[in-house]
Enzyme design. Structure first.
Site, PDB file in Angstrom:
ATOM      1  N   ASP A 111       2.059  -4.356   0.862  1.00  0.00           N
ATOM      2  CA  ASP A 111       2.352  -5.690   1.989  1.00  0.00           C
ATOM      3  C   ASP A 111       3.879  -5.020   1.837  1.00  0.00           C
ATOM      4  O   ASP A 111       4.375  -4.936   1.001  1.00  0.00           O
ATOM      5  CB  ASP A 111       1.570  -7.182   0.678  1.00  0.00           C
ATOM      6  CG  ASP A 111       2.182  -7.769   2.371  1.00  0.00           C
ATOM      7  OD1 ASP A 111       2.385  -7.447   3.406  1.00  0.00           O
ATOM      8  OD2 ASP A 111       1.825  -8.965   1.130  1.00  0.00           O
ATOM      9  N   GLY A 112       4.710  -5.836   2.802  1.00  0.00           N
ATOM     10  CA  GLY A 112       6.164  -5.889   2.579  1.00  0.00           C
ATOM     11  C   GLY A 112       7.119  -4.849   3.500  1.00  0.00           C
ATOM     12  O   GLY A 112       8.315  -5.018   3.103  1.00  0.00           O
TER      13      GLY A 112
ATOM     14  N   ARG B  48      10.051  -7.011   5.158  1.00  0.00           N
ATOM     15  CA  ARG B  48      10.743  -7.775   4.055  1.00  0.00           C
ATOM     16  C   ARG B  48      11.643  -6.332   4.143  1.00  0.00           C
ATOM     17  O   ARG B  48      12.917  -6.978   4.141  1.00  0.00           O
ATOM     18  CB  ARG B  48      10.113  -8.586   3.612  1.00  0.00           C
ATOM     19  CG  ARG B  48       9.544  -9.567   3.359  1.00  0.00           C
ATOM     20  CD  ARG B  48       8.863 -10.825   2.534  1.00  0.00           C
ATOM     21  NE  ARG B  48       7.667 -10.503   3.177  1.00  0.00           N
ATOM     22  CZ  ARG B  48       6.964  -9.769   1.719  1.00  0.00           C
ATOM     23  NH1 ARG B  48       7.575 -10.826   0.907  1.00  0.00           N
ATOM     24  NH2 ARG B  48       5.541  -9.717   1.811  1.00  0.00           N
TER      25      ARG B  48
ATOM     26  N   ARG C 196      11.317  -4.759  11.984  1.00  0.00           N
ATOM     27  CA  ARG C 196      10.429  -4.941  11.221  1.00  0.00           C
ATOM     28  C   ARG C 196       9.236  -3.659  11.364  1.00  0.00           C
ATOM     29  O   ARG C 196       8.515  -2.642  11.009  1.00  0.00           O
ATOM     30  CB  ARG C 196       9.244  -5.160  11.481  1.00  0.00           C
ATOM     31  CG  ARG C 196       9.749  -6.770  11.191  1.00  0.00           C
ATOM     32  CD  ARG C 196       8.895  -8.276  11.670  1.00  0.00           C
ATOM     33  NE  ARG C 196       7.175  -7.605  11.189  1.00  0.00           N
ATOM     34  CZ  ARG C 196       7.248  -8.047   9.728  1.00  0.00           C
ATOM     35  NH1 ARG C 196       7.872  -9.047   9.241  1.00  0.00           N
ATOM     36  NH2 ARG C 196       5.604  -8.388   9.865  1.00  0.00           N
TER      37      ARG C 196
ATOM     38  N   HIS D 218       7.563  -0.144   9.126  1.00  0.00           N
ATOM     39  CA  HIS D 218       5.932   0.277   8.914  1.00  0.00           C
ATOM     40  C   HIS D 218       5.977   1.809   8.639  1.00  0.00           C
ATOM     41  O   HIS D 218       5.286   2.039   8.272  1.00  0.00           O
ATOM     42  CB  HIS D 218       5.339   0.114  10.521  1.00  0.00           C
ATOM     43  CG  HIS D 218       5.292  -1.537   9.955  1.00  0.00           C
ATOM     44  ND1 HIS D 218       4.881  -2.181   9.386  1.00  0.00           N
ATOM     45  CD2 HIS D 218       5.019  -2.864  11.546  1.00  0.00           C
ATOM     46  CE1 HIS D 218       4.308  -2.728   9.889  1.00  0.00           C
ATOM     47  NE2 HIS D 218       4.643  -3.565  10.722  1.00  0.00           N
TER      48      HIS D 218
ATOM     49  N   SER E  10      -5.069  -5.291   9.215  1.00  0.00           N
ATOM     50  CA  SER E  10      -6.021  -6.449   8.960  1.00  0.00           C
ATOM     51  C   SER E  10      -6.091  -6.706  10.159  1.00  0.00           C
ATOM     52  O   SER E  10      -4.859  -6.642  11.250  1.00  0.00           O
ATOM     53  CB  SER E  10      -5.619  -7.210   8.314  1.00  0.00           C
ATOM     54  OG  SER E  10      -6.294  -8.769   8.090  1.00  0.00           O
TER      55      SER E  10
ATOM     56  N   TRP F 225      -3.510  -8.773  14.615  1.00  0.00           N
ATOM     57  CA  TRP F 225      -3.667  -9.131  16.105  1.00  0.00           C
ATOM     58  C   TRP F 225      -3.195 -10.397  16.352  1.00  0.00           C
ATOM     59  O   TRP F 225      -2.506 -10.515  17.554  1.00  0.00           O
ATOM     60  CB  TRP F 225      -5.055  -8.950  16.427  1.00  0.00           C
ATOM     61  CG  TRP F 225      -5.832  -8.065  16.881  1.00  0.00           C
ATOM     62  CD1 TRP F 225      -6.874  -7.436  15.410  1.00  0.00           C
ATOM     63  CD2 TRP F 225      -5.407  -6.891  17.117  1.00  0.00           C
ATOM     64  NE1 TRP F 225      -7.234  -5.884  15.902  1.00  0.00           N
ATOM     65  CE2 TRP F 225      -6.528  -5.924  17.060  1.00  0.00           C
ATOM     66  CE3 TRP F 225      -4.905  -5.930  18.098  1.00  0.00           C
ATOM     67  CZ2 TRP F 225      -6.729  -3.684  17.253  1.00  0.00           C
ATOM     68  CZ3 TRP F 225      -4.633  -5.292  18.652  1.00  0.00           C
ATOM     69  CH2 TRP F 225      -5.593  -4.214  17.951  1.00  0.00           C
TER      70      TRP F 225
ATOM     71  N   LEU G 216     -10.153  13.908  -2.474  1.00  0.00           N
ATOM     72  CA  LEU G 216     -10.285  12.828  -2.343  1.00  0.00           C
ATOM     73  C   LEU G 216     -10.868  11.960  -1.597  1.00  0.00           C
ATOM     74  O   LEU G 216     -10.671  12.307   0.037  1.00  0.00           O
ATOM     75  CB  LEU G 216      -8.138  12.531  -2.346  1.00  0.00           C
ATOM     76  CG  LEU G 216      -8.218  10.823  -2.431  1.00  0.00           C
ATOM     77  CD1 LEU G 216      -8.210   9.899  -3.253  1.00  0.00           C
ATOM     78  CD2 LEU G 216      -6.580  11.006  -2.014  1.00  0.00           C
TER      79      LEU G 216
ATOM     80  N   ARG H 187      -1.487  -4.953  -4.821  1.00  0.00           N
ATOM     81  CA  ARG H 187      -0.383  -5.543  -4.043  1.00  0.00           C
ATOM     82  C   ARG H 187       0.765  -5.617  -4.131  1.00  0.00           C
ATOM     83  O   ARG H 187       1.529  -6.288  -5.605  1.00  0.00           O
ATOM     84  CB  ARG H 187      -1.287  -6.967  -3.834  1.00  0.00           C
ATOM     85  CG  ARG H 187      -0.850  -7.232  -3.001  1.00  0.00           C
ATOM     86  CD  ARG H 187      -0.969  -8.763  -1.930  1.00  0.00           C
ATOM     87  NE  ARG H 187      -1.058  -9.207  -0.779  1.00  0.00           N
ATOM     88  CZ  ARG H 187      -1.038  -9.965   0.318  1.00  0.00           C
ATOM     89  NH1 ARG H 187      -2.639 -10.254   0.166  1.00  0.00           N
ATOM     90  NH2 ARG H 187      -0.912 -10.005   1.196  1.00  0.00           N
TER      91      ARG H 187
ATOM     92  N   LEU I 239      -5.699 -12.508  -1.571  1.00  0.00           N
ATOM     93  CA  LEU I 239      -6.519 -11.050  -1.062  1.00  0.00           C
ATOM     94  C   LEU I 239      -6.785 -10.666   0.638  1.00  0.00           C
ATOM     95  O   LEU I 239      -7.109  -9.674   0.634  1.00  0.00           O
ATOM     96  CB  LEU I 239      -8.203 -10.932  -1.543  1.00  0.00           C
ATOM     97  CG  LEU I 239      -9.407 -10.213  -2.044  1.00  0.00           C
ATOM     98  CD1 LEU I 239      -8.855  -8.624  -2.740  1.00  0.00           C
ATOM     99  CD2 LEU I 239     -10.383 -10.639  -2.664  1.00  0.00           C
TER     100      LEU I 239
ATOM    101  N   GLU J 123     -10.078  -5.482 -10.909  1.00  0.00           N
ATOM    102  CA  GLU J 123      -8.970  -4.954 -12.174  1.00  0.00           C
ATOM    103  C   GLU J 123      -7.920  -6.037 -10.747  1.00  0.00           C
ATOM    104  O   GLU J 123      -7.595  -4.968 -10.039  1.00  0.00           O
ATOM    105  CB  GLU J 123      -8.601  -4.586 -13.041  1.00  0.00           C
ATOM    106  CG  GLU J 123      -9.152  -4.564 -13.806  1.00  0.00           C
ATOM    107  CD  GLU J 123      -9.464  -6.021 -15.006  1.00  0.00           C
ATOM    108  OE1 GLU J 123      -8.274  -5.784 -14.933  1.00  0.00           O
ATOM    109  OE2 GLU J 123     -11.063  -5.536 -15.073  1.00  0.00           O
TER     110      GLU J 123
END
Ligand code: IPE
Ligand code: MG
Length: 252
Positions: free
Chosen positions: A31-32, A35, A44, A48, A76, A80, A142, A194, A201, A213
């Site tokens: 996130d972020g 900003r 913005r 991204h 997420s 939308w 991975l 996060r 969450l 954790e």
């Protein structure tokens, strides 16, 4: 036949908590981005793009830290609600990533899966996803899971709807059904990170995070580095994971 020129590679010793969970599943709510961009006077979408670079760095570094599964929250289902142009920009970046990085993933032993709904994605992106997943399916180092149009609550709901047809009713078989809904599997999260300062969450991996954790960082996602991932994994390794039982020291 013995090959004397080959020597057994020494594996680095991992901290105890990681040694116990050598197949560490780290999930990141990255996130972020917005900003980060606005604070620099940028659109913005530039945030991204910078966020995608951050993801590349982290994906490259993850296997060295005992991470076997890495799940990144790329988009997420709640996103939308953002302006269509921003969502389109994120989806375009994802497609660009799949087209440019699939070969790199194959070389690096990265298996790529997308978790989340696909029916609302553009057809070309759906095709790029299917191609990348097929091409990287055997990656042993991975398992990279990108959550796109993802809602944990919706995934659990759909799994519950399918579950009533399953004959063997158990938490394990529910996880299996959920894994089918996700397509990219459903494994317990060990560590959830996060970035961006919020401490929630946001409908991410609700079932899989039951005993995770949590590490919350102020840093915005485009500023997140491999060193930050390393620090979070080290912080995780210092935590005592009791899962409701007694800590080893007290239990004796
Ligand atoms: C996270 O950054 C990326 C996505 C949700 C796709 P944001 O776009 O949420 O950035 P902020 O939180 O507005 O800074
Ligand atoms: Mg945000």
């Amino acid at each position: 036949m013995l090959m004397p020129h080959l020597t057994v590679r020494q594996l680095p010793t991992l901290p105890p908590a990681i040694a116990q969970a050598p197949r560490l599943h780290v999930a990141i709510i990255s996130d972020g981005n917005g900003r980060w961009a606005t604070s620099r006077g940028l659109p913005r979408s530039a945030g991204h793009r910078a966020g995608a670079e951050s993801a590349r760095r982290v994906i490259e570094a993850a296997p060295r830290m005992g991470i076997h599964t890495l799940t990144l929250f790329a988009l997420s289902s709640a996103n939308w609600q953002r302006p269509a142009a921003e969502v389109q920009a994120i989806l375009r970046l994802l497609q660009e990533y799949l087209l440019t990085e699939t070969h790199h993933c194959i070389d690096e032993g990265v298996r790529l899966s997308i978790i989340g709904r696909r029916d609302r994605l553009p057809a070309a992106l759906r095709q790029a996803i299917a191609d990348s997943e097929a091409a990287t399916a055997k990656g042993p180092r991975l398992h990279l899971r990108l959550a796109v149009d993802y809602s944990a609550r919706e995934a659990i709901y759909h799994a519950a709807c399918r579950f009533y047809k399953v004959t063997e009713l158990s938490p394990q078989s529910f996880s299996t059904v959920l894994a089918e809904v996700h397509r990219g599997g459903s494994t317990e999260v060990d560590l959830l990170i996060r970035t961006g300062g919020e401490q929630r969450l946001s409908d991410f991996l609700l079932w899989e995070c039951a005993f995770a954790e949590f590490v919350f960082l102020q840093k915005r996602w485009p500023d997140f580095t491999a060193a930050d991932l390393d620090a979070a994994v080290k912080e995780f390794s210092r935590r005592e994971r009791t899962r409701g039982a007694l800590p080893d020291a007290i239990a004796g």
